[in-house]
Design an enzyme around this catalytic site. Structure first.
Site, PDB file in Angstrom:
ATOM      1  N   ASP A  46      67.349  21.083-104.122  1.00 42.32           N
ATOM      2  CA  ASP A  46      67.522  19.224-103.226  1.00 42.32           C
ATOM      3  C   ASP A  46      67.145  19.601-101.956  1.00 42.32           C
ATOM      4  OD1 ASP A  46      68.984  17.074-101.551  1.00 42.32           O
ATOM      5  OD2 ASP A  46      69.826  19.020-100.597  1.00 42.32           O
ATOM      6  N   ASP A  48      67.019  19.006 -98.074  1.00 42.22           N
ATOM      7  CA  ASP A  48      67.802  18.525 -96.617  1.00 42.22           C
ATOM      8  C   ASP A  48      69.286  19.460 -96.568  1.00 42.22           C
ATOM      9  OD1 ASP A  48      66.033  16.709 -94.745  1.00 42.22           O
ATOM     10  OD2 ASP A  48      66.300  15.627 -96.348  1.00 42.22           O
TER      11      ASP A  48
END
Length: 283
Positions: A46, A48
């Site tokens: 991922d 952020d």
């Protein structure tokens, strides 16, 4: 997995290390692997809150439209922000408007999105990498792992957000952004992680390891039948119970040891992990 020779094995039930985050004194929980390394071909990250420290900049930007229209009477609190981590932008914004009882007549979703993105872009150049992110990705690349980066951010905003981090982006074999037409459902559905596995040479899901900082991201990875590391940001004060589906729980990428995984067919040195129980008393 039952066949530990083929798949490797992490074993967690009796291994729990508890510590206090130095800045906030929030209890943090690390479940540490033992036994043989997992057999992993592909690692999926991922973006952020996992690779880059964008969540606090996002927190400021999420509040700007509310402050502009309603002063301090409405806000995105840290608990609310924690709840929407990993959601698609549309789902997250709908949750914010609903939580603050903001009707369409008071402010439309489109108004909020426009003002949020304006505020967010103003802070892009101040976003730093999460501690240990570049070093870990480099180590996994050198190890021979295929690498994918998955984000709900659309490509145009992604390019702006990552203009200071081109070295990091350049290490990935696959980058999937939020507008990709093959993503029909956001997290916690597994679409994005399954797509990453397909684009990484149709890597079997049991050979994939996902790093994500959100509970919905962990659920999405497990729904894809992938191994999962939850990287929990203590600033959001999320209970460890939200991440119990994860195979491993850490508070920093710096805590991950790349020797915990190995490529299938790679000869690994068997190591034994010794656990020490430490009791800390606070007064």
């Amino acid at each position: 997995p039952e066949d530990t020779t083929l798949h490797g094995s992490w074993s967690f039930p009796q291994i729990l290390m508890v510590s206090l985050a130095p800045n906030t004194l929030i209890p943090t929980y690390h479940r540490m692997p033992n036994r043989s390394p997992l057999k992993i071909q592909a690692v999926i990250f991922d973006l952020d809150g996992t690779l880059i420290d964008s969540e606090m900049a996002s927190h400021v930007a999420l509040n700007k439209p509310l402050q502009h229209h309603f002063g301090r009477s409405k806000e995105v609190s840290l608990p609310l922000h924690a709840r929407i981590l990993g959601m698609s932008p549309r789902e997250g914004i709908d949750a914010i408007l609903q939580e603050n009882q903001i009707t369409e007549a008071m402010m439309t979703r489109e108004e909020y999105i426009r003002e949020f993105h304006t505020a967010l872009e103003e802070g892009y150049d101040e976003i730093d990498r999460m501690p240990g992110s570049l070093e870990l990705v480099k180590e996994l690349k050198a190890k021979g792992c295929k690498l994918a980066l998955c984000t709900s951010t659309h490509r145009k905003a992604f390019d702006k957000k990552m203009r200071r981090h081109k070295e990091l982006v350049g290490l990935f074999d696959v980058v999937i952004t939020g507008e990709d037409p093959e993503i029909r459902h956001g997290k916690p559905r597994p679409d994005v992680f399954l797509l990453a596995a397909r684009r990484l040479g149709k890597t079997p899901v049991q050979r994939c390891l996902v790093f994500d900082d959100s509970a919905v991201g962990v659920r999405a990875a497990k729904a894809a039948n992938m191994h999962t590391v939850a990287v929990v940001d203590p600033r959001f004060r999320q209970p460890a119970s939200k991440f119990l589906d994860a195979d491993l729980m850490l508070i920093s990428l710096k805590d991950f040891d790349a020797t915990w995984i190995e490529l299938p067919g790679q000869a690994g040195n068997a190591t034994t992990t010794t656990t020490t129980t430490t009791t800390t008393t606070t007064t």
